[in-house]
Scaffold this motif. Sequence first.
Motif: not given
Length: 859
Positions: A1-5, A22-30, A46-55
């Motif tokens: 998973x980390x490798x994927x990231x 672009x949304x993924x960029x925010x999730x990825x970055x965080x 609450x920071x879950x990598x499976x979420x589509x948006x981190x909002x």
Amino acid sequence: MLLNLLISLFLAPILVQSTDQALNDDVLGLIVFKAGLSDPESKLNSWNEDDDVPCNWVGVKCDPRTNRVSELVLNGFSLSGHIGKSLLRLQFLRILSLSKNNFTGSINPILAQFQSLRVIDLSENGLSGLIPDEIFRQCRFLRVISLARNNLSGPIPDSLSSCSTLEGSNKFTGQIPEDIGGCLLLKSLDFSDNSLSGLLPESMQKLSLCNSLSLRRNSFTGEVPDWVGNMRGLESLDLSANNFSGPIPNSIGDLELLKELNLSTNKFTGSLPKSLTSCINLSALDVSKNSLIGNLPPWIFNLGLQSVSLSGNRLTGRMEYDSLSSKATSYRSLKILDLSSNSLSGEIPSVIRRFSSLQLLNLSRNSLIGSVPITIGELKTTQVLDLSFNQLNGSIPSEIGGAVSLHELRLETNFITGTIPSEIENCSSLTSLILSKNNLTGLVPVAISNLFLISKIVDLSFNDLSGTLPKELTNLSHLLIFNISHNHLHGELPVGGFFNNIPLSSVSGNPSLCGSILNHSCPAVHPKPIVLNPNSSSNGGSLSPKLHRKRIVLSIISALVAISAAVFIVLGVVIVTVLNFHARPSTSPSAAALFTMSRDDDLSHSPTIDSNYGKLVMFSGEAGFVAGTHALLNKDCELGRGGFGAVYQTVLQDGRPMAIKKLNISSLIKSQEVFEKEIKKLGKIKHPNLVAIEGYYWTPSLQLLFNEFVSGGSLYKHLHEGQSENCLTWQQRFNLILGTAKALSHLHQVNTIHYNIKSTNVLIDNSGEPKLGDFGLARLLPMLDRYIFKQQDSERTWGKRPVEYMEDDVVVLSDVVRGALEEGRCGGMGRWVPSNRPDMGEVVKILELIQCPSEGEWA
Ligand SMILES: *[C@@H]1O[C@H](CO)[C@@H](O)[C@H](O)[C@H]1NC(C)=O
Ligand SMILES: *[C@@H]1O[C@H](CO)[C@@H](O)[C@H](O)[C@H]1NC(C)=O
Ligand SMILES: *[C@@H]1O[C@H](CO)[C@@H](O)[C@H](O)[C@H]1NC(C)=O
Ligand SMILES: *[C@@H]1O[C@H](CO)[C@@H](O)[C@H](O)[C@H]1NC(C)=O
Ligand SMILES: *[C@@H]1O[C@H](CO)[C@@H](O)[C@H](O)[C@H]1NC(C)=O
Ligand SMILES: *[C@@H]1O[C@H](CO)[C@@H](O)[C@H](O)[C@H]1NC(C)=O
Ligand SMILES: *[C@@H]1O[C@H](CO)[C@@H](O)[C@H](O)[C@H]1NC(C)=O
Ligand SMILES: *[C@@H]1O[C@H](CO)[C@@H](O)[C@H](O)[C@H]1NC(C)=O
Ligand SMILES: *[C@@H]1O[C@H](CO)[C@@H](O)[C@H](O)[C@H]1NC(C)=O
Ligand SMILES: *[C@@H]1O[C@H](CO)[C@@H](O)[C@H](O)[C@H]1NC(C)=O
Ligand SMILES: *[C@@H]1O[C@H](CO)[C@@H](O)[C@H](O)[C@H]1NC(C)=O
């Protein structure tokens, strides 16, 4: 998973941008940012990598229109680790606030590449290293940056000045204000609490709209350049706690908007520039802890300042004021005046009363002289008054009671004299009272015990305070420190309250203070001496030096009375007790029996044995009694009554008057043998100041003593009864004391203890000479004797033997004398230790010495 990231992170820039990506960029970055952190409190759960948006993630806010992350606020999340470049993925981030965490490492210059970033708050972390030049060079849209309270070092980069858009307060802690955009007019720079060093970058002067600059607690060096005057927008300039040196630039006066100027704790030299008078809105000036010289500038009080601290410099001169009356209003604003730790001289001017809003006045550690001005009583709002470590003399004015808001009063280490005014109790908010190391005299006022709020410290150590401590002090239940060490206090330390566990160091250095803490038990309570002072009404508390000697004599008289009273009381108690134990029906013969006896013609100087009536022995002369029935043991002939019995007057056949004492302790006398032996011994004691014992009469139930008759009556009568009251002159009184002392001295020489000194036993003859009677009779009472021994042994506070018991009476004397001498500032005689006490022989000598040089003084 980390490798994927990681793979997607590196590949991301070359992928075609879509909204999803672009949304993924925010999730990825965080997520990558989170992966590099330690999050001990799981704040980022609450920071879950499976979420589509981190909002919806904690600390993340998105622009509702684009759903792109616009704010990342993680203040106080206890996060640690580095601020990695993964955050660069957040292309629309406007606010990055990571304050109050444990981020370490250096500031990544790449942060400067954030095109969108307006606010960076990295304050209160552990960031270290240099501030990268790039961060300011590329700060096109950056408005706020806070790097305060990190571990940054090196100079502030020159590029700072190119951040023309830097604005807003970056002193915020916690949350960034919602309406940050509303602070556009505020422009400030806070680099406080770092290790920035070097000179101030010249480019800084271009920050002309900056209104607050704080470089507090860094390591800047060198002079403050003149161009600082160009930063006209400055309202607050804090360069404190650095290593700036040289003079304070004159141009500082160009900062007309300046409200707060803090140059404290540097190495500034020279004098305060007068140009400061141009800073008409200045309200707080702190130039403390520098090396400024020159006179205390009088204009400083005309600026309408609220807070002035010039402490810890080398200022000299007096406290002077410009045009006092003209700008009276400007004094009213002053709340804090700290001129401590300089070399100011002269007196404290009484015009301090004009500072009618003053809350803190610290003039400590200067060279101020004169006295505490009475106008301090007009400082109604002052909470802290510190005049310690000066050379103030005079006394504490009673007007201090007017300073009703005082919390802390410090006057220690001066030369203040006089007493502690009881008006201090009006300062009812006091929590600290420090008066140590002065020359204060008199008592510890009971008034202190009314300061119920006093909770921190009362320090009266190293003064000349005397007297006993008021018991009421135990009421001060919240007091942490009560220090009365090194005074001349005496008597018993009160029991209760903080006294129960007071440290020894708080009470030591008072030789006459006693109590269990001091390991110095207190003597038994002595009756209060009666002071026979003919001048008492006119002669209040203070004695002129001329009256000293009289005072001593007074004290001795008082002491003698006290001795008598003490002995009398103790004996009285003892006798009553013993009598109660041994009460038997009295078998005293009636007056008739004695009448028979007195008619016995065989009465003579030689022992006569009469089995019916007992044994009569006269030591000299004829014993024929001329008086009839009425003359003997008749109430009409009674002269007085004492501890040992009633005394009757009679006349012998040869015309000699005689006093007959009927002993009322007959049941206690063990045997005729003891009685006769003791009386014969006493009969041999002859001295002009002793009443001679002429003979005795003995039966198992009745004992009489025949004494020399002394016509003038007793001292008691002269002092307290009839018209003769108070008629004794001082010379007469002194004679009586001296004679009594001689009598005692003689008794002690022949190893006889009086046991019963009191004014009724001091008789006065025709020529005014005293004659001491009733001596040694306690020796007749073997049981009583033992009783006294035992009681004293168990009390331990008195001497162990009757001899010492007697000497303890001398302690009373010397104590009173000592008290008198002390109160008259003659120093103490310190006679508490038995072996140090004068014996009666010495007392006689002392009295004779006193008498000689001063005979003219008392008449
Ligand atoms: C920072 O870390 C240290 C130990 O590394 C810890 O003692 C301290 O409490 C942390 N501070 C914060 C604000 O989390
Ligand atoms: C600050 O940095 C210095 C080295 O620059 C380091 O020795 C020190 O431990 C750091 N202090 C903190 C609190 O991080
Ligand atoms: C100021 O300089 C001295 C040496 O000149 C140094 O010992 C001191 O730590 C410095 N103070 C600060 C606050 O940097
Ligand atoms: C000035 O700065 C010093 C040291 O940083 C600080 O202790 C003091 O409180 C400041 N003075 C004022 C008036 O704020
Ligand atoms: C001083 O402050 C007052 C209000 O605090 C303001 O009205 C005035 O303009 C200021 N004066 C200067 C010279 O800045
Ligand atoms: C007054 O100033 C001195 C030295 O400058 C300081 O030690 C003392 O604590 C100050 N007094 C008070 C009451 O703050
Ligand atoms: C106090 O000291 C000043 C000089 O320092 C002296 O003139 C004055 O007499 C002194 N006052 C008292 C009451 O001792
Ligand atoms: C102390 O307080 C009392 C009552 O509040 C007042 O009458 C008296 O004037 C005050 N004393 C001083 C010295 O201010
Ligand atoms: C005040 O006390 C100090 C020592 O405590 C002493 O040296 C000095 O002489 C005293 N001054 C006066 C005026 O009593
Ligand atoms: C203070 O102490 C005294 C005796 O020590 C006591 O009579 C009095 O009631 C106490 N006052 C208060 C207010 O506690
Ligand atoms: C009391 O004062 C003396 C002298 O100033 C000092 O040595 C001692 O430590 C003080 N005791 C306490 C408990 O503060």
